[in-house]
Design an enzyme around this catalytic site. Structure first.
Site, PDB file in Angstrom:
ATOM      1  N   ASP A  96       1.167   3.107 -10.293  1.00  0.00           N
ATOM      2  CA  ASP A  96       1.556   2.453 -11.230  1.00  0.00           C
ATOM      3  C   ASP A  96       1.826   2.173 -12.523  1.00  0.00           C
ATOM      4  O   ASP A  96       1.442   2.349 -13.321  1.00  0.00           O
ATOM      5  CB  ASP A  96      -0.595   3.525 -11.760  1.00  0.00           C
ATOM      6  CG  ASP A  96      -1.385   2.673 -10.664  1.00  0.00           C
ATOM      7  OD1 ASP A  96      -0.805   2.920  -8.849  1.00  0.00           O
ATOM      8  OD2 ASP A  96      -2.095   3.476 -10.874  1.00  0.00           O
ATOM      9  N   ASP A 153       1.574   1.198  -5.651  1.00  0.00           N
ATOM     10  CA  ASP A 153       0.552   0.194  -6.124  1.00  0.00           C
ATOM     11  C   ASP A 153       1.476  -0.245  -7.648  1.00  0.00           C
ATOM     12  O   ASP A 153       0.455  -0.112  -8.329  1.00  0.00           O
ATOM     13  CB  ASP A 153      -1.257   0.641  -6.314  1.00  0.00           C
ATOM     14  CG  ASP A 153      -2.078   1.155  -4.170  1.00  0.00           C
ATOM     15  OD1 ASP A 153      -1.411   0.759  -4.074  1.00  0.00           O
ATOM     16  OD2 ASP A 153      -2.178   1.510  -4.984  1.00  0.00           O
TER      17      ASP A 153
END
Length: 685
Positions: free
Chosen positions: A512, A539
């Site tokens: 992230d 991600d």
């Protein structure tokens, strides 16, 4: 987010995106950061210097024609130039009997909502660069008001939640019986009623180079039995509007040319009709482009429409012409652009311009507003956050925070009431200046609880028109040493704003890394990342923003335990918005072949209404990319959302298949960088 859970003629600018020289992208597996430098760019105040050049601009079209005792339209150029920042100041000068050039510097929120300031004659009301916003109200020009220019403003958001609102007559600009009015280079959107209403025999009006969007009733002309109105409408971008695009009732002469009417597929707002010639209107419609519009051109039996050089793409329903009209060149000169060129012309040229509305005082102040940060005490501040804190609330112009080389271990937040901030490293390389911290989602907060994913960000940006340049933003949370911690998401940079420009930076983390969000689900948040490096493994480019990663390097890294496995993007795009676009870039890194996905759909909170989107195009993909590059997430199938490639290359690229969708050339034509930016042209400041 978590992992497995889951002048008379005002021409448009042809300047390209001012985003610096593209990086020399290195071969797959190589990471070079480069040494490119960044480029810098209260109360009402009366200007003490001579009026700026733009204040002498005059209207073209019918607003330039001498009639009714008025020779053309030049607004308040014969009066003083004043700068206003409050509603009271704006009302004071707009309603005065004397001529004024009124510069709106910052955002003015109308009280009460729907307030329309009654503008008097001989006024120019202009936004200072792109900072002039009128929120929740607009302007009214009554009977006999004349010689008014409304220019370079964003007028928005009086919408009261009812689409076909019969109770709230809240317009951006309304005129009843006015004449000689020029409406130019504005952004008008999301109002309770009309964006522009030209009513009750108003005449000698020119509407040019505006963006009109996100509304039901766009632009109405008429509300009279008399056939008196003379109006010119040219070079306007009208998109995502339903009706009155425009509706022209009983106009003596209506000249519409070089307008771009767009109804994009897959959006909630559907056009019911385009240009409408009503009553006894005589309309000349030239070199305009209608894209996806239902009933693009319609007319009443007693009205006339003469069409020349228009283009229609994906339109349906009525497209009418007939009768005799008039020759516009008998009234004023003009030059036509080709209809096919209008998307590029208007996406870059319509709406507020940074060059308009700047006074000598504001230019000097903007140039002087640089705050310096240095760890060794040689600057004004020793931390970046201290410099951000020093930026005045609702600052109307750019503030550059120049950060000297060093490592600044701190968290930084730019709040929503501090727009137009640039944080710029002053070193010879983007590696020289680093802002770093190590919070993770599960890190305990001093006051109790944990930070959560969004709260873990080293740098958090909630203010519009933010820029970061020539520096590194990092989260160095150590997963290996914190295996007992519940929540390893560790954001380096979070944005939740519109018009965010990240140019020549490094954003580094693991899971992230780069959260590209919006201020709210129903708010647009555009982000343009250029000439930069984004580093991570899970991600690590994610969120609901409309985001472009262009001419950049995306570097894949191994996970904390040395394994190679990950996902580049996790979009959580709202329906009818654009998601993440990776273009003209390189994906590389020292990881195993076939170990990374290009992306997966993040339905944040299990929200099935979302429609995540990632497009990767014209990008060099290393062998690390899987042959089936998209995958499901938390019970949501990627095939139900929007994931595609176009003309990628490299060892990780692959042919079209059911598990690897490619855009057609026609689809790709609507998924360019400019489509994502939607009229915003990022430029370094």
């Amino acid at each position: 987010m978590s992992e497995p859970h889951s002048k008379p003629r005002h021409r448009r600018s042809r300047t390209a995106l001012a985003v610096g020289v593209p990086l020399a992208l290195t071969a797959a597996g190589t990471l070079a950061y480069g040494t490119d430098l960044g480029v810098l760019g209260s109360t009402a105040q009366q200007a003490s210097a001579a009026a700026p050049a733009w204040a002498a601009d005059t209207a073209d079209g019918f607003a330039s024609v001498n009639s009714l005792g008025q020779n053309g339209t030049y607004g308040g150029r014969d009066g003083k130039t004043v700068t206003v920042k409050t509603q009271a100041e704006l009302e004071k000068y707009a309603t005065a009997t004397e001529p004024y050039v009124i510069v709106v510097a910052g955002t003015i929120t109308m009280n009460p909502v729907g307030k329309e300031i009654k503008v008097q004659s001989d006024k120019t009301i202009v936004g200072s660069g792109t900072s002039g916003h009128i929120v929740g109200g607009g302007f009214f020009l009554g009977q006999g008001v004349h010689n008014v220019i409304i220019r370079n403003l964003t007028i928005r958001d009086s919408y009261q939640g009812v689409w076909n609102d019969k109770d709230h007559d809240f317009d951006a600009i309304q005129m009843d019986g006015a004449h000689h009015v020029w409406i130019d280079h504005n952004d008008l959107r999301h109002m309770a009623d009309g964006l522009i209403d030209v009513r009750k025999d108003s005449t000698n009006v020119t509407v040019s180079w505006n963006k009109l969007s996100d509304n039901n009733k766009t632009f109405g002309i008429g509300w009279t039995e008399n056939v008196k109105t003379d109006i010119t409408i040219h070079h306007n971008w009208i998109r995502e509007t339903e009706q009155r695009n425009p509706s022209t009732d009983n106009a003596a002469h209506a000249h519409l040319y070089n307008n771009f009417l767009e109804d994009a597929p897959g959006t909630d707002i559907k056009s019911s009709y385009g240009n409408y010639s009503r009553g006894a209107t005589k309309m000349v419609l030239e070199n305009s482009l209608f894209q996806g519009i239902k009933n693009p051109v319609i007319k009443d039996s007693g009205a006339a429409i003469v069409q020349r050089g228009n283009s229609f793409s994906g339109t349906s329903g009525r497209n009418e012409s007939g009768g005799t009209a008039f020759d516009p060149k008998a009234y004023y000169p003009y030059t036509l652009d080709k209809a096919a060129d209008l998307p590029s012309i208007l996406k870059s040229g319509a709406g507020p311009r940074a060059s308009i509305g700047r006074t000598a005082a504001s230019t000097k102040a903007a140039a002087a507003t640089t705050l310096t940060v240095a760890k060794d005490g040689s600057g004004q501040y020793t931390t970046v956050q201290a410099a951000v804190n020093a930026v005045p609330a609702n600052n109307p112009s750019r503030v550059v925070i120049a950060v000297k080389p060093g490592t600044y271990r701190e968290t930084v937040k730019v709040p929503s009431n501090k727009p137009h901030v640039t944080i710029r490293g002053t070193g010879s390389s983007r590696k020289d200046t680093t802002i770093v911290y190590n919070n993770a989602s599960g890190t305990p907060k001093p006051g109790g609880g944990t930070y959560g994913t969004g709260g873990s960000a080293t740098v958090a940006v909630e203010a519009d028109d933010f820029q970061a340049r020539n520096l590194t933003i990092s989260n160095d949370f150590d997963e290996a040493k914190n295996q007992s911690l519940n929540g390893h998401q560790a954001v380096a940079l979070r944005t939740a704003a519109d018009k965010v420009f990240l140019d020549g930076i490094i954003v580094s983390g693991d899971q992230d890394t780069l959260l590209l969000d919006t201020a709210a689900k129903d708010r647009l948040g555009r982000v343009y990342v250029s000439n930069s490096y984004v580093i991570g493994n899970v991600d690590f480019i994610f969120g609901r923003a409309t985001a472009v990663v262009d001419k950049s390097v995306i570097t894949l890294k191994k996970r904390w335990n040395g394994t190679s496995a990950g996902y580049i993007t996790a979009p959580s795009t709202a329906a009818n918005r654009k998601g993440i676009l990776i273009a003209n870039s390189t994906v590389n890194g020292d990881v195993s072949a076939g170990s990374f996905y290009l992306g997966r759909p993040w339905h944040a909170g299990g929200d099935a209404s979302l429609d995540p989107q990632t497009t990767v195009r014209n990008t060099d993909l290393s062998a690390a990319i899987k042959s089936t590059p998209w995958t499901d997430m938390s019970g949501f199938s990627w095939k139900d959302d929007r994931f595609a490639e176009y003309k990628n290359r490299g060892a990780g690229a692959g042919a079209q298949s059911t598990n690897r969708p490619h855009l057609t050339d026609a689809q790709a034509a609507n998924q360019e960088v400019a489509d994502w930016l939607a009229g915003w042209t990022p430029s370094a400041s």
